[in-house]
Enzyme design. Structure first.
Site, short mmCIF file in Angstrom:
data_model
loop_
_atom_site.label_atom_id
_atom_site.label_comp_id
_atom_site.label_asym_id
_atom_site.label_seq_id
_atom_site.Cartn_x
_atom_site.Cartn_y
_atom_site.Cartn_z
N ILE A 127 0.84 -1.20 0.00
CA ILE A 127 0.00 0.00 0.00
C ILE A 127 0.87 1.25 0.00
CG2 ILE A 127 -1.82 1.24 1.23
CD1 ILE A 127 -2.58 -1.55 2.44
N SER A 158 -7.27 -0.81 10.28
CA SER A 158 -7.88 -1.97 9.64
C SER A 158 -9.32 -2.16 10.10
CB SER A 158 -7.07 -3.22 10.00
OG SER A 158 -7.75 -4.40 9.66
N LYS A 194 -3.99 -3.03 16.26
CA LYS A 194 -4.45 -1.86 15.51
C LYS A 194 -5.37 -0.99 16.37
CE LYS A 194 -2.48 -2.24 11.46
NZ LYS A 194 -1.53 -1.20 11.00
N PHE A 213 -12.08 -21.63 1.77
CA PHE A 213 -12.33 -21.99 3.16
C PHE A 213 -13.77 -21.67 3.54
CE2 PHE A 213 -7.74 -21.25 2.99
CZ PHE A 213 -7.27 -22.44 3.53
N TYR A 216 -3.69 -9.28 15.79
CA TYR A 216 -3.44 -8.20 14.83
C TYR A 216 -4.47 -7.08 14.99
CZ TYR A 216 -3.56 -5.71 10.39
OH TYR A 216 -3.59 -4.72 9.43
N PHE A 264 2.58 3.45 7.89
CA PHE A 264 2.24 2.10 7.42
C PHE A 264 3.00 1.02 8.17
CE2 PHE A 264 1.56 4.56 3.40
CZ PHE A 264 0.23 4.23 3.16
N GLY A 276 -12.06 -17.95 13.24
CA GLY A 276 -11.96 -16.50 13.24
C GLY A 276 -12.53 -15.82 12.02
N ASP A 283 14.20 0.92 11.45
CA ASP A 283 13.10 0.25 12.15
C ASP A 283 12.30 1.30 12.90
OD1 ASP A 283 11.67 -1.22 14.32
OD2 ASP A 283 12.73 -2.94 13.48
N PHE A 319 -10.52 -1.90 4.36
CA PHE A 319 -11.21 -3.17 4.23
C PHE A 319 -10.27 -4.15 3.50
CE2 PHE A 319 -14.31 -0.93 6.37
CZ PHE A 319 -15.26 -1.82 6.81
#
Length: 338
Positions: free
Chosen positions: A12, A124, A152, A217, A148, A80, A293, A58, A177
């Site tokens: 991105i 997210s 966020k 899945f 995760y 990001f 999940g 970093d 999304f």
């Protein structure tokens, strides 16, 4: 505006660099290249015919951040840099908190030392969790189902508190999304370093023969064709949202979240059919049980972003898949082929 882009060599980030440069912003990338290839910056420079600064570092390195803030003197940051795989986050939770939360804290301290007061944050839709209602709007309860997603949300909460400390601080939280697609040139795109975690790059690797078949899945969800529904957005539309959000942050203090999606949901089977149209060949699939999940459906209400800074998604599903196929067919080994 001078803009520091952490993680700017990623999927991105690299597309956002092109959109920033096209609008005349002066840009510097700060990236560790853990999840990116430095070759992408050469392609960005070639496509933009512009000047692009880059520093290897970093986001948890306070001294490295201080150095780039001192040298580049950014007026705003697009953040990001972070770890991004939902499954991996369950296996390496401390690493995800360290990078995604600790890195954000270190960055904000560096911004304070440098007097930089504007940040656009890569968040997210996973912060929402199981839908209480659809489409998700920004008032939807936040209850992330993964490590995760929790990192966020925690970073969002830190940014909200940070933004209250001074009247000129602005934090814009962009809740993505499902980004897909590639630049129209086919020169930059998504280049997973291992087995793809996301649907579209996996389909693309099946299409070029790298993978034997796509595993679907779950085929028994309460959806029209039994497969999961997601709101997919072209990465160029997403990149343009960051540029629009930058303009919003320049004139609006405080912290606000914004959904960045199309407002439409597409099933796995529909995605496969769209990719088959793009590449002109069938995509082999195999059915598999649901993954823990996974939820049946996700869909954004992106109206707040349109009202606040005039952004809306413009690319169609077929354009998303055609650009992915162009990138994958021109670069079967990603950036590894030069």
């Amino acid at each position: 505006m001078r803009v520091l882009v952490t993680g700017g060599a990623g999927y991105i980030g690299s597309h956002t660099l092109l959109e920033l440069m096209a609008q005349g912003h002066e840009v510097c990338v700060y990236d560790s290249y853990v999840n990116a290839n430095p070759k992408v910056l050469d392609r960005v420079r070639s496509l933009s015919n512009g000047k692009l600064g880059d520093v290897t570092g970093d986001v948890r390195d306070a001294a490295g951040l201080d150095a780039v803030f001192s040298d580049f003197e950014p007026e705003a940051v697009i953040h990001f840099a972070g770890l991004k795989a939902v499954g991996e986050s369950e296996e390496r939770p401390l690493a995800y908190y360290d990078v995604n939360v600790g890195g954000t804290l270190t960055l904000l301290h560096a911004m304070d030392r440098a007097g930089c007061r504007k940040i656009i944050f890569s968040s997210s839709a996973t912060v929402y969790g199981e839908p209480v209602y659809l489409p998700y709007d920004e008032a939807h309860p936040t209850a992330p189902l993964s490590v995760y997603g929790r990192t966020k949300l925690m970073a969002e909460q830190i940014l909200a508190d940070w933004s209250k400390q001074a009247g000129d601080r602005a934090a814009v939280l962009l809740r993505y999304f499902n980004p897909v697609g590639a630049h129209h040139s086919g020169e930059i795109g998504e280049d997973p370093s291992d087995i793809p975690n996301n649907l579209v790059p996996y389909i693309a690797q099946v299409a070029i023969g790298k993978r034997p078949a796509l595993q679907v899945f779950g085929t028994d969800y309460d959806t029209p064709d039994g497969t999961g529904l997601r709101d997919y957005i072209h990465v160029v539309d997403l990149a343009r949202a960051h540029v629009a959000a930058l303009g919003y942050a320049a004139g609006n203090a405080g912290c606000q979240p914004f959904n960045i999606g199309t407002g439409q949901s597409v099933s796995v089977r529909q995605m496969v059919a769209a990719f088959e149209r793009a590449c002109g060949a069938p995509i082999p699939t195999r059915t598999a049980p649901r993954r823990a999940g996974d939820i049946a459906a996700m869909q954004a209400d992106p109206s707040r972003a349109k009202a606040a800074f005039g952004w809306r998604a413009e690319h169609s599903l077929d354009e998303m898949m055609a650009s992915t196929w162009r990138w994958q067919s021109q670069n079967p080994d990603g950036y590894g082929n030069g």
